[in-house]
Write a protein that holds these residues in place. Structure first.
Motif, short mmCIF file in Angstrom:
data_model
loop_
_atom_site.label_atom_id
_atom_site.label_comp_id
_atom_site.label_asym_id
_atom_site.label_seq_id
_atom_site.Cartn_x
_atom_site.Cartn_y
_atom_site.Cartn_z
N GLU A 104 72.05 59.82 44.87
CA GLU A 104 70.77 59.14 44.69
C GLU A 104 70.98 57.66 44.39
O GLU A 104 70.23 56.80 44.87
CB GLU A 104 69.98 59.81 43.57
CG GLU A 104 68.55 59.34 43.43
CD GLU A 104 67.69 59.63 44.65
OE1 GLU A 104 66.72 58.87 44.90
OE2 GLU A 104 68.01 60.61 45.37
N ILE B 73 68.03 60.14 36.97
CA ILE B 73 67.74 59.59 38.30
C ILE B 73 66.59 58.58 38.24
O ILE B 73 66.60 57.56 38.94
CB ILE B 73 67.42 60.74 39.29
CG1 ILE B 73 68.71 61.54 39.58
CG2 ILE B 73 66.82 60.21 40.59
CD1 ILE B 73 68.48 62.77 40.43
N ASP B 74 65.63 58.83 37.37
CA ASP B 74 64.47 57.95 37.26
C ASP B 74 64.83 56.52 36.85
O ASP B 74 64.12 55.57 37.19
CB ASP B 74 63.46 58.52 36.26
CG ASP B 74 62.75 59.77 36.78
OD1 ASP B 74 62.78 60.00 38.00
OD2 ASP B 74 62.18 60.51 35.96
N GLN C 274 66.90 64.69 36.37
CA GLN C 274 65.86 63.85 36.97
C GLN C 274 65.54 62.65 36.09
O GLN C 274 65.26 61.55 36.59
CB GLN C 274 64.60 64.68 37.22
CG GLN C 274 63.51 63.93 37.96
CD GLN C 274 63.96 63.42 39.32
OE1 GLN C 274 64.53 64.17 40.11
NE2 GLN C 274 63.72 62.14 39.61
N ASP D 126 68.06 70.66 35.17
CA ASP D 126 67.58 69.83 36.28
C ASP D 126 66.59 68.76 35.84
O ASP D 126 66.61 67.63 36.35
CB ASP D 126 66.93 70.71 37.36
CG ASP D 126 67.93 71.57 38.11
OD1 ASP D 126 69.15 71.26 38.01
OD2 ASP D 126 67.53 72.53 38.78
N ASP D 127 65.70 69.08 34.90
CA ASP D 127 64.71 68.08 34.50
C ASP D 127 65.36 66.92 33.76
O ASP D 127 64.91 65.77 33.86
CB ASP D 127 63.60 68.71 33.65
CG ASP D 127 64.11 69.44 32.44
OD1 ASP D 127 65.32 69.78 32.41
OD2 ASP D 127 63.32 69.66 31.50
#
Length: 427
Positions: A200, A172-173, A169, A165-166
């Motif tokens: 997203e 996504i950033d 992310q 998950d990290d």
């Protein structure tokens, strides 16, 4: 100054990053076995893109020293260039889809040029896992979880990879600044992380162009809804479907039902109103069947065009490189004669690898071809290959397989350079 005017300058390190199916950050997909870093060990994707290591690669290209310092990272392109084949670098230079017009804009934005530490990632290609519902005959465990299960059954120690998950992310950033996004697999539609990322993206970036390379053998309703929403933006998702045969041959190569794939292609078209690109991976399994794939899809309203953009290089005994040069020329002539006037021509058949192995290896691989067909089918519990491919039906080994000629130079043993890209285009 236009830095793309340089004769040998690959745009990849100047534009973005690629993440391979094991979570390694690499320069591009052709360099996927030479990692720059792993997603688990970085602060952010932008920190990698603005790192001294990436600057090292840019400086190498900019200062014409790439041959000295990029021997490993760019080996695939150097070999293709040596043998007169179209390389990944050539493709990147010749297309505008990777927003390379911004290379000069970024360079001129600061007196420091590429030494500036605030460069934006404009292009991102990623694979969030090796999750895949197919066990393609020319694939393996790096790109398919189904192959992991098969290899484990054969006693081999191989592992699946799913991006945590990290790391998701971290992707996504950087979505807000992207101008082009490519999602590959594994199988993109089989991994829920891709649904999360695309959802997203729809929220934060309406102008990013998106390409998804999928086997299109299945798709969830939730993914269809995300693609449908994206279709209302200026740049809808472009879906590229990997289809390497029809009917039984498709099943043998791809391991799933052909008709189910056709249903999925229609679902995507109905939901998005965007026609799909068919991409055929040419292998020894289907090289005699290319024309029938063209003819099957040509009049389908949900298909934009049919391309042959990739040729299997390894394993060598699954590659068309095992054919006699005159055999390949005849296949090529038959295709071009049949589709003359219905095509657009470029110079990207993506090249059969003509860098021949030594004579002993070639003799060994010639003897391995038939046994490899059988092993690949049996390991995957797939039907008899001979029933679905013209390769076995036209097998005379003295004619079909490359004859090793140890008394000739390597250049004399090269196959014809199949550098045309054959596209049936309707639009």
């Amino acid at each position: 100054m236009n830095i793309l005017d340089k004769k040998f300058l690959c745009p990849a390190p100047f534009t973005g990053l690629t993440i391979n199916p094991q979570g390694h950050i690499v320069l591009c997909c052709a360099s996927y076995r030479v990692p720059i870093a792993h997603m688990n060990n970085i602060e952010s994707l932008e920190s990698v893109y603005n790192s001294s290591q990436m600057q090292y690669y840019r400086d190498a290209f900019y200062n014409n020293k790439e041959q000295e310092v990029l021997k490993n990272e760019c080996q695939a392109c150097r070999i293709k260039a040596k043998w007169g084949l179209r390389s990944r670098m050539d493709i990147l230079r010749d297309t505008d889809r990777y927003v390379y017009n911004n290379i000069n804009k970024d360079y001129m934005a600061s007196n420091e040029g590429w030494n500036a530490t605030n460069k934006t990632i404009r292009y991102l290609e990623f694979t969030t896992s090796n999750i895949c519902n197919q066990s393609c005959a020319m694939c393996g465990p790096d790109f398919s979880s189904k192959w992991v299960s098969i290899e484990r059954g054969l006693g081999n120690d191989v592992k699946n990879y799913v991006m945590p998950d990290d790391n998701i992310q971290q992707i996504i950033d950087v979505l807000p600044g992207l101008e082009y996004l490519t999602i590959k697999g594994g199988e993109p539609f089989a991994d829920e992380n891709n649904l999360k990322i695309l959802t997203e993206l729809n929220k934060v970036n309406s102008t990013c162009a998106v390409m998804i390379v999928s086997n299109c053998s299945n798709i969830t309703d939730n993914m269809l809804e995300v693609l449908k929403e994206r279709a209302t933006f200026d740049k809808p998702v472009k879906v590229v479907a990997s289809v390497d045969g029809i009917d039984d041959l498709y099943y043998w190569i791809r391991s799933t039902d052909f008709n189910t794939t056709l249903e999925t292609l229609e679902k995507i078209y109905i939901a998005t109103k965007q026609p799909i690109i068919i991409n055929i991976t040419i292998s020894l399994y289907n090289i005699y069947n290319i024309l029938e794939i063209f003819e099957f899809f040509y009049d389908k309203p949900y298909i934009q065009n049919i391309g042959t953009n990739w040729v299997v290089v390894w394993p060598r005994y699954a590659s068309p490189s095992m054919l006699q040069p005159e055999e390949i020329e005849q296949i090529k002539t038959n295709i071009l004669t049949r589709i003359e006037g219905q095509t657009e021509f470029g110079d990207m058949f993506y090249g059969i690898d003509t860098n021949r192995d030594n004579t002993n290896n070639m003799n060994w691989m010639q003897n391995a071809v038939k046994s490899y067909f059988s092993r690949t089918g049996n390991a995957r519990s797939i039907c008899d290959f001979s029933a679905s491919s013209k390769v076995i039906q036209t097998w005379p080994s003295h004619r079909l397989l490359v004859t090793a000629r140890s008394n000739h130079s390597s250049a004399d043993r090269m196959l014809p350079r199949l550098n045309e890209r054959i596209i049936l285009s309707k639009y």
